[in-house]
Design a protein around this motif. Structure first.
Motif, PDB file in Angstrom:
ATOM      1  N   ILE A 148       0.877  -1.165   0.000  1.00  0.00           N
ATOM      2  CA  ILE A 148       0.000   0.000   0.000  1.00  0.00           C
ATOM      3  C   ILE A 148       0.916   1.218   0.000  1.00  0.00           C
ATOM      4  O   ILE A 148       1.803   1.326   0.843  1.00  0.00           O
ATOM      5  CB  ILE A 148      -0.906   0.010   1.247  1.00  0.00           C
ATOM      6  CG1 ILE A 148      -1.840  -1.200   1.241  1.00  0.00           C
ATOM      7  CG2 ILE A 148      -1.719   1.303   1.329  1.00  0.00           C
ATOM      8  CD1 ILE A 148      -2.531  -1.435   2.576  1.00  0.00           C
ATOM      9  N   PHE A 149       0.709   2.124  -0.949  1.00  0.00           N
ATOM     10  CA  PHE A 149       1.639   3.248  -1.079  1.00  0.00           C
ATOM     11  C   PHE A 149       0.885   4.546  -1.327  1.00  0.00           C
ATOM     12  O   PHE A 149       0.003   4.613  -2.184  1.00  0.00           O
ATOM     13  CB  PHE A 149       2.607   2.992  -2.250  1.00  0.00           C
ATOM     14  CG  PHE A 149       3.508   4.154  -2.559  1.00  0.00           C
ATOM     15  CD1 PHE A 149       4.461   4.563  -1.644  1.00  0.00           C
ATOM     16  CD2 PHE A 149       3.397   4.843  -3.757  1.00  0.00           C
ATOM     17  CE1 PHE A 149       5.292   5.653  -1.920  1.00  0.00           C
ATOM     18  CE2 PHE A 149       4.220   5.918  -4.047  1.00  0.00           C
ATOM     19  CZ  PHE A 149       5.168   6.318  -3.127  1.00  0.00           C
ATOM     20  N   ARG A 150       1.242   5.562  -0.549  1.00  0.00           N
ATOM     21  CA  ARG A 150       0.668   6.884  -0.738  1.00  0.00           C
ATOM     22  C   ARG A 150       1.783   7.938  -0.686  1.00  0.00           C
ATOM     23  O   ARG A 150       2.640   7.908   0.213  1.00  0.00           O
ATOM     24  CB  ARG A 150      -0.367   7.204   0.344  1.00  0.00           C
ATOM     25  CG  ARG A 150      -1.585   6.286   0.362  1.00  0.00           C
ATOM     26  CD  ARG A 150      -2.458   6.468  -0.872  1.00  0.00           C
ATOM     27  NE  ARG A 150      -3.656   5.644  -0.814  1.00  0.00           N
ATOM     28  CZ  ARG A 150      -3.734   4.388  -1.243  1.00  0.00           C
ATOM     29  NH1 ARG A 150      -2.655   3.806  -1.757  1.00  0.00           N
ATOM     30  NH2 ARG A 150      -4.866   3.721  -1.163  1.00  0.00           N
ATOM     31  N   GLN A 151       1.750   8.856  -1.646  1.00  0.00           N
ATOM     32  CA  GLN A 151       2.663   9.993  -1.669  1.00  0.00           C
ATOM     33  C   GLN A 151       1.853  11.225  -1.273  1.00  0.00           C
ATOM     34  O   GLN A 151       0.866  11.557  -1.930  1.00  0.00           O
ATOM     35  CB  GLN A 151       3.259  10.166  -3.067  1.00  0.00           C
ATOM     36  CG  GLN A 151       4.256  11.309  -3.187  1.00  0.00           C
ATOM     37  CD  GLN A 151       4.818  11.425  -4.603  1.00  0.00           C
ATOM     38  OE1 GLN A 151       4.094  11.255  -5.576  1.00  0.00           O
ATOM     39  NE2 GLN A 151       6.105  11.703  -4.707  1.00  0.00           N
ATOM     40  N   LEU A 152       2.258  11.893  -0.215  1.00  0.00           N
ATOM     41  CA  LEU A 152       1.531  13.029   0.350  1.00  0.00           C
ATOM     42  C   LEU A 152       2.398  14.276   0.273  1.00  0.00           C
ATOM     43  O   LEU A 152       3.627  14.188   0.273  1.00  0.00           O
ATOM     44  CB  LEU A 152       1.146  12.725   1.801  1.00  0.00           C
ATOM     45  CG  LEU A 152       0.374  11.404   1.994  1.00  0.00           C
ATOM     46  CD1 LEU A 152       0.393  10.971   3.453  1.00  0.00           C
ATOM     47  CD2 LEU A 152      -1.049  11.549   1.494  1.00  0.00           C
ATOM     48  N   PHE A 153       1.770  15.444   0.248  1.00  0.00           N
ATOM     49  CA  PHE A 153       2.515  16.683   0.007  1.00  0.00           C
ATOM     50  C   PHE A 153       2.167  17.748   1.040  1.00  0.00           C
ATOM     51  O   PHE A 153       1.006  17.899   1.433  1.00  0.00           O
ATOM     52  CB  PHE A 153       2.174  17.209  -1.397  1.00  0.00           C
ATOM     53  CG  PHE A 153       3.047  18.350  -1.862  1.00  0.00           C
ATOM     54  CD1 PHE A 153       4.396  18.171  -2.068  1.00  0.00           C
ATOM     55  CD2 PHE A 153       2.494  19.598  -2.113  1.00  0.00           C
ATOM     56  CE1 PHE A 153       5.202  19.212  -2.523  1.00  0.00           C
ATOM     57  CE2 PHE A 153       3.291  20.648  -2.564  1.00  0.00           C
ATOM     58  CZ  PHE A 153       4.643  20.451  -2.764  1.00  0.00           C
ATOM     59  N   GLU A 154       3.198  18.476   1.478  1.00  0.00           N
ATOM     60  CA  GLU A 154       3.012  19.635   2.358  1.00  0.00           C
ATOM     61  C   GLU A 154       3.503  20.849   1.582  1.00  0.00           C
ATOM     62  O   GLU A 154       4.671  20.943   1.210  1.00  0.00           O
ATOM     63  CB  GLU A 154       3.808  19.449   3.651  1.00  0.00           C
ATOM     64  CG  GLU A 154       3.423  20.413   4.772  1.00  0.00           C
ATOM     65  CD  GLU A 154       4.018  21.801   4.567  1.00  0.00           C
ATOM     66  OE1 GLU A 154       3.264  22.787   4.704  1.00  0.00           O
ATOM     67  OE2 GLU A 154       5.224  21.889   4.268  1.00  0.00           O
TER      68      GLU A 154
END
Length: 236
Positions: free
Chosen positions: A8-14
């Motif tokens: 399971i892979f998620r790329q998140l951004f700030e």
């Protein structure tokens, strides 16, 4: 381009610091790892972890960041049983102190530590077990690299680390950096070996480029570095 099987892979951004946070989980056991969390987005990240039914085991920083405060300390408060991790050479405090070859396990998957100093002494690249993905922190960016003009920076060490520890990975290995300022999300080892405008140069040329960037001081460095030496909180 897909992540490893069973991941399971998620790329998140700030957006303020243009930081990428990465969440990886094992589909079977639901054990998870989060890479480079940011203090301001911890609530978002915890909600996602809960929605996906994951059990966060480790929150790891690729290095002691200068442009934002890490979320690892707050994550430990909000997610029971989770631990913080950072390089032993970073000078920071964490539950798990990482060195070359160490493994971070989540379910049947593993991230292996490769020490890649140069931006800071404590920079590491985290490589998925099948070498399909590498999380390079600030060492290698998409068509760029981290600065070497503060926090123990050394252009020669960064150049050598990239060529010895990252460019030796398979060409198809996906490169996921800690930041991007142009809207790019992913690259590959082969792309960066061919097209990175700095790291395709000779060592001497690279050192000259890095010595003449003339970049402003990171806005949050005086706050971020002391905080990040303590996982972002004073009472972790």
């Amino acid at each position: 381009m897909k992540p490893g099987k069973g991941i399971i892979f998620r790329q998140l951004f700030e957006s303020i610091s243009s930081t990428y946070t990465y969440l990886l989980g094992d589909e079977e056991s639901k054990e998870a790892v989060i890479i480079d969390p940011v203090l301001e987005t911890v609530v978002r990240d915890v909600k996602l972890i809960e929605e996906l039914g994951l059990t966060l085991k480790v929150a790891v920083n690729t290095h002691c960041h200068a442009d934002h405060i890490t979320g690892t300390g707050l994550l430990k408060k909000k997610v029971y049983g989770s631990k913080s991790a950072i390089s032993l050479l970073s000078g920071a405090t964490a539950d798990i102190m990482l060195s070359e070859g160490d493994r971070i396990n989540f379910g049947k998957h593993v991230l292996t530590v490769r020490e890649t100093p140069g931006h800071t002494d404590g920079c590491v690249t985290l490589v998925l077990g099948d070498q399909s993905m590498a999380f390079t922190g600030d060492t290698l960016l998409i068509r760029g690299c981290g600065r070497t003009d503060f926090q123990q920076g050394c252009s020669k060490r960064l150049y050598q680390a990239v060529h010895q520890k990252i460019f030796t990975l398979p060409g198809h290995c996906l490169i996921y950096p800690a930041h991007d300022y142009k809207g790019q999300t992913v690259s590959t080892v082969e792309e960066e070996r061919k097209f990175n405008p700095r790291l395709t140069k000779t060592l001497d040329e690279f050192v000259h480029i890095m010595a003449n960037l003339n970049l402003p001081k990171p806005a949050q460095i005086d706050i971020a570095v002391p905080a990040n030496l303590l996982c972002g909180l004073h009472d972790v």
